[in-house]
Write a protein that holds these residues in place. Structure first.
Motif, mmCIF file in Angstrom:
data_model
loop_
_atom_site.group_PDB
_atom_site.id
_atom_site.type_symbol
_atom_site.label_atom_id
_atom_site.label_comp_id
_atom_site.label_asym_id
_atom_site.label_seq_id
_atom_site.Cartn_x
_atom_site.Cartn_y
_atom_site.Cartn_z
ATOM 1 N N ARG A 1 61.036 -24.727 -36.262
ATOM 2 C CA ARG A 1 60.033 -25.037 -35.242
ATOM 3 C C ARG A 1 58.647 -25.241 -35.843
ATOM 4 N NH1 ARG A 1 58.880 -21.118 -31.481
ATOM 5 N NH2 ARG A 1 57.921 -22.704 -30.168
ATOM 6 N N GLU A 2 58.401 -24.640 -36.997
ATOM 7 C CA GLU A 2 57.105 -24.799 -37.652
ATOM 8 C C GLU A 2 56.970 -26.147 -38.355
ATOM 9 O OE1 GLU A 2 56.599 -21.582 -40.324
ATOM 10 O OE2 GLU A 2 56.457 -20.046 -38.758
ATOM 11 N N ASN A 3 58.108 -26.813 -38.584
ATOM 12 C CA ASN A 3 58.087 -28.034 -39.394
ATOM 13 C C ASN A 3 58.701 -29.248 -38.708
ATOM 14 O OD1 ASN A 3 57.130 -26.907 -42.127
ATOM 15 N ND2 ASN A 3 58.800 -25.517 -41.590
ATOM 16 N N ALA A 4 59.021 -29.132 -37.436
ATOM 17 C CA ALA A 4 59.604 -30.253 -36.702
ATOM 18 C C ALA A 4 59.072 -30.248 -35.276
ATOM 19 C CB ALA A 4 61.129 -30.156 -36.693
ATOM 20 N N GLY A 5 59.016 -31.426 -34.677
ATOM 21 C CA GLY A 5 58.482 -31.506 -33.328
ATOM 22 C C GLY A 5 59.422 -30.945 -32.276
ATOM 23 N N THR A 6 60.683 -31.342 -32.330
ATOM 24 C CA THR A 6 61.690 -30.927 -31.356
ATOM 25 C C THR A 6 62.916 -30.418 -32.104
ATOM 26 O OG1 THR A 6 60.956 -32.572 -29.731
ATOM 27 C CG2 THR A 6 63.189 -31.709 -29.465
ATOM 28 N N VAL A 7 63.505 -29.340 -31.624
ATOM 29 C CA VAL A 7 64.718 -28.786 -32.226
ATOM 30 C C VAL A 7 65.817 -28.749 -31.171
ATOM 31 C CG1 VAL A 7 65.778 -26.799 -33.376
ATOM 32 C CG2 VAL A 7 63.374 -27.371 -33.831
ATOM 33 N N LEU A 8 66.964 -29.301 -31.519
ATOM 34 C CA LEU A 8 68.143 -29.269 -30.653
ATOM 35 C C LEU A 8 69.256 -28.516 -31.356
ATOM 36 C CD1 LEU A 8 69.744 -31.960 -28.431
ATOM 37 C CD2 LEU A 8 71.140 -30.996 -30.262
ATOM 38 N N ILE A 9 69.928 -27.629 -30.635
ATOM 39 C CA ILE A 9 71.058 -26.893 -31.187
ATOM 40 C C ILE A 9 72.312 -27.189 -30.369
ATOM 41 C CG2 ILE A 9 69.553 -25.084 -32.062
ATOM 42 C CD1 ILE A 9 70.596 -23.290 -29.771
ATOM 43 N N CYS A 10 73.463 -26.843 -30.914
ATOM 44 C CA CYS A 10 74.744 -27.045 -30.227
ATOM 45 C C CYS A 10 75.460 -25.707 -30.083
ATOM 46 C CB CYS A 10 75.653 -27.992 -31.018
ATOM 47 S SG CYS A 10 74.981 -29.633 -31.294
ATOM 48 N N THR A 11 76.055 -25.473 -28.936
ATOM 49 C CA THR A 11 76.961 -24.336 -28.804
ATOM 50 C C THR A 11 78.300 -24.692 -29.435
ATOM 51 O OG1 THR A 11 77.814 -25.059 -26.657
ATOM 52 C CG2 THR A 11 75.847 -23.645 -26.645
ATOM 53 N N GLY A 12 79.170 -23.704 -29.564
ATOM 54 C CA GLY A 12 80.499 -23.944 -30.101
ATOM 55 C C GLY A 12 81.454 -24.443 -29.034
ATOM 56 N N PHE A 13 82.503 -25.117 -29.474
ATOM 57 C CA PHE A 13 83.523 -25.620 -28.557
ATOM 58 C C PHE A 13 84.365 -24.485 -27.976
ATOM 59 C CE2 PHE A 13 82.927 -29.311 -31.419
ATOM 60 C CZ PHE A 13 82.695 -30.308 -30.481
ATOM 61 N N ASP A 14 84.895 -24.706 -26.805
ATOM 62 C CA ASP A 14 85.872 -23.802 -26.207
ATOM 63 C C ASP A 14 87.230 -24.086 -26.841
ATOM 64 O OD1 ASP A 14 87.575 -22.315 -24.641
ATOM 65 O OD2 ASP A 14 86.806 -23.047 -22.725
ATOM 66 N N THR A 15 87.812 -23.104 -27.521
ATOM 67 C CA THR A 15 89.051 -23.306 -28.281
ATOM 68 C C THR A 15 90.298 -22.826 -27.532
ATOM 69 O OG1 THR A 15 88.730 -21.172 -29.386
ATOM 70 C CG2 THR A 15 87.847 -23.130 -30.476
ATOM 71 N N ARG A 16 90.212 -22.722 -26.231
ATOM 72 C CA ARG A 16 91.327 -22.140 -25.480
ATOM 73 C C ARG A 16 92.627 -22.912 -25.647
ATOM 74 N NH1 ARG A 16 89.254 -23.542 -19.331
ATOM 75 N NH2 ARG A 16 89.341 -25.809 -19.491
ATOM 76 N N ASN A 17 92.571 -24.216 -25.948
ATOM 77 C CA ASN A 17 93.784 -25.022 -26.072
ATOM 78 C C ASN A 17 94.134 -25.348 -27.521
ATOM 79 O OD1 ASN A 17 94.104 -25.249 -23.221
ATOM 80 N ND2 ASN A 17 92.555 -26.862 -23.183
ATOM 81 N N VAL A 18 93.470 -24.679 -28.475
ATOM 82 C CA VAL A 18 93.671 -24.992 -29.889
ATOM 83 C C VAL A 18 94.543 -23.918 -30.534
ATOM 84 C CG1 VAL A 18 92.559 -25.498 -32.093
ATOM 85 C CG2 VAL A 18 91.385 -26.054 -29.936
ATOM 86 N N PRO A 19 95.698 -24.291 -31.099
ATOM 87 C CA PRO A 19 96.533 -23.288 -31.761
ATOM 88 C C PRO A 19 95.742 -22.524 -32.814
ATOM 89 C CG PRO A 19 97.689 -25.387 -31.596
ATOM 90 C CD PRO A 19 96.284 -25.647 -31.163
ATOM 91 N N VAL A 20 96.017 -21.247 -32.945
ATOM 92 C CA VAL A 20 95.381 -20.330 -33.894
ATOM 93 C C VAL A 20 93.940 -20.039 -33.490
ATOM 94 C CG1 VAL A 20 94.779 -19.868 -36.294
ATOM 95 C CG2 VAL A 20 96.858 -21.153 -35.770
ATOM 96 N N LEU A 21 93.124 -21.085 -33.327
ATOM 97 C CA LEU A 21 91.710 -20.872 -33.037
ATOM 98 C C LEU A 21 91.474 -20.309 -31.633
ATOM 99 C CD1 LEU A 21 90.003 -24.007 -34.624
ATOM 100 C CD2 LEU A 21 90.513 -21.775 -35.638
ATOM 101 N N ARG A 22 92.479 -20.394 -30.764
ATOM 102 C CA ARG A 22 92.294 -19.825 -29.421
ATOM 103 C C ARG A 22 92.060 -18.316 -29.490
ATOM 104 N NH1 ARG A 22 98.030 -21.085 -28.892
ATOM 105 N NH2 ARG A 22 97.413 -22.929 -27.706
#
Length: 260
Positions: free
Chosen positions: A115-136
């Protein structure tokens, strides 16, 4: 969140992160991977007068959050872009015994510097893994991390591309064969979501319905899952056990702010 006029004034963009932001499994015309960040940069550039828009992509596959903080965040001090996107922590969450609370603390420290070195900061949340084998089985940790990210965004005035609520990526066609990285259409959906989070008018809905897909029988699904486990899951687990990363010896594809 930036409004429409502010978005039009963005003249430079630096993307930070891991394979998700590097754009794995979205082949670009130059032989490198493209991905959602490259697609977002194209949308921003198209709306810039004279197309005087510069873009850097510092993301490298396999990077953990602390590596991103050490290698990529300091670069932003030099670049000082109008926009930075930081999508990180997913590889940390996948590690056994990782603590989403601690990861979030490190993430916020990085945000404060950005934030000290950029005008705008955008972040991403993580995906919902409910339908992903192992990662669920990691869904609870991901949800906890996402709650932290939302709080960090609220405290620091960040824009958020909420991947957890993006229902379009629950379709198998949003993912490439390895089921860990998005397909080209999946990357496009995320780019549209990120553009909308910035207040940019988009010409398509990231949640647009997919065309009808063939229905697999249970036997076909089992065969597909076994093939995926042999081809992608076991090698991925093997790299983790050996302490290797897919990003070893890989460098950022666009380390400087250059015109598109």
């Amino acid at each position: 969140m930036a409004d429409y006029q502010e978005t039009l004034d963005l003249s430079s963009y630096a993307a930070l992160g891991d394979s998700f932001t590097e754009g794995l499994n979205d082949p670009g015309p130059d032989g490198q991977f493209a991905g959602w960040a490259d697609r977002l940069a194209g949308m921003l550039s198209a709306r810039r007068p004279e197309h005087d828009f510069r873009y850097a992509n510092l993301a490298v596959r396999g990077r953990l959050l602390d590596q991103i903080v050490a290698e990529q965040v300091p670069k932003v001090r030099q670049l000082r872009p109008d926009l930075v996107t930081l999508c990180a922590g997913g590889n940390d969450i996948l590690r056994p015994g990782s603590d989403p609370d601690l990861i979030a603390e490190h993430f916020e420290s990085a945000v404060l510097e950005l934030r000290e070195n950029a005008g705008t900061v955008l972040i991403c949340t993580g995906f919902d893994t409910r339908n992903v084998p192992v990662l669920r089985h990691l869904r609870g940790k991901i949800a906890t991390y996402n709650a932290h990210l939302r709080a960090i965004a609220d405290r620091n005035g960040l824009a958020v591309a909420d991947l957890w609520s993006l229902r379009a990526v629950h379709d198998r066609r949003a993912w490439s064969e390895d089921r860990l990285h998005l397909s080209p259409e999946g990357h496009q959906r995320v780019a549209l979501l990120a553009a909308r989070a910035l207040g940019l008018p988009v010409d398509a809905d990231p949640e647009a319905a997919w065309p009808p897909a063939p229905v697999l029988t249970p036997a076909d699904q089992r065969r597909e899952n076994l093939q995926w486990a042999r081809t992608f899951l076991l090698p991925w687990v093997g790299r983790r056990l050996r302490g290797e990363s897919s990003g070893d010896h890989v460098e950022a594809k666009r380390p400087e702010l250059l015109p598109l």
